[in-house]
Design an enzyme around this catalytic site. Sequence first.
Site, PDB file in Angstrom:
ATOM      1  N   SER A 104       0.836  -1.206   0.000  1.00  0.00           N
ATOM      2  CA  SER A 104       0.000   0.000   0.000  1.00  0.00           C
ATOM      3  C   SER A 104       0.872   1.259   0.000  1.00  0.00           C
ATOM      4  CB  SER A 104      -0.974  -0.054   1.185  1.00  0.00           C
ATOM      5  OG  SER A 104      -2.003   0.884   1.037  1.00  0.00           O
ATOM      6  N   ASP A 243      -9.563  -5.406  -4.333  1.00  0.00           N
ATOM      7  CA  ASP A 243      -8.604  -4.584  -3.592  1.00  0.00           C
ATOM      8  C   ASP A 243      -8.958  -3.100  -3.712  1.00  0.00           C
ATOM      9  OD1 ASP A 243      -6.224  -3.511  -2.550  1.00  0.00           O
ATOM     10  OD2 ASP A 243      -4.943  -4.914  -3.653  1.00  0.00           O
ATOM     11  N   HIS A 270      -7.176  -6.016   0.068  1.00  0.00           N
ATOM     12  CA  HIS A 270      -5.991  -5.162   0.084  1.00  0.00           C
ATOM     13  C   HIS A 270      -4.775  -5.816   0.748  1.00  0.00           C
ATOM     14  CE1 HIS A 270      -4.030  -1.421  -0.640  1.00  0.00           C
ATOM     15  NE2 HIS A 270      -4.011  -1.000   0.603  1.00  0.00           N
TER      16      HIS A 270
END
Length: 292
Positions: A104, A243, A270
Amino acid sequence: MKIEEGYMPFKGYKTYYRIVGEKAPGKAPLLLIHGGPGSSHNYFELLDNYAETGRQLIMYDQVGCGKSSIPDDESIYVKETWAEELIALRRYLHLDEVHMLGQSWGGMLEMLYLTHYSQEGVKSVMIDGSPSSIKLWIAEQHRLIKYLSYEDRQAIAEAERTGDFSGPKYLAANDRYMERYCWDDPDENSSEPLRRPTNGKKASLIAEGPNEFTENGTISDFDVTDDLKNIHVPVLVTNGTDDLCTPLIAKTVYDHIPNAKWHLFANSRHLALLDQHDEFIGVLDHWLNEND
């Protein structure tokens, strides 16, 4: 298994790090860079057993998160601070040759580091669920919101209109949105590291904003898309079909990095490390061994 913990001095603060396993000949260490801004290394402890393959793992809490210092000075919470911290950590731990995995925001930090700072000694990079452009991220989050119920869409729209993100209807809608595209809130059945606090609320609010689709913090102008063509180290882009980092976001990163590869986790949100743990380990192991 040997686990070493410590603190690195950084800008008058302290950065916590955790090293799992020992360096093995022919296997460069893997440096794990967590998301957020405002998360912590905690979920990377789900990888601890992977160190038994002889691959040393190094994880850390970015300043403002986890066990690291939480500065009062809000000017600290900018992308340049975390990039300089990454540089300092590599130097402090003598990571002359290293693989990197950023999840991320961690992948965004990798992209910033590789395009604006250095690629020296980086044997490979895994960019897991990360955008190269916040503008595209925001657009895709608003597209994902359209798949929620009418009531949840209305609650989110009203919160965005008023700037009040404290109402019960919005909070419940945002929880459902995060459960659908990010991960479930930890409960008593979750692994202990996932139940541990990240201590990153301040960092998240200052750097990102109140949620994933209202990015108005210090990283709201993040966009390195046009710079990705300058990355010349091996790169694996990954994301999940469900996601926050949609396939369009991942493909934008993949398309702009020369000779990059892309793996789509077919049943993940995610954090594929959590949703498809074994497949994630397999993809990671193959990638690292291929690039040692």
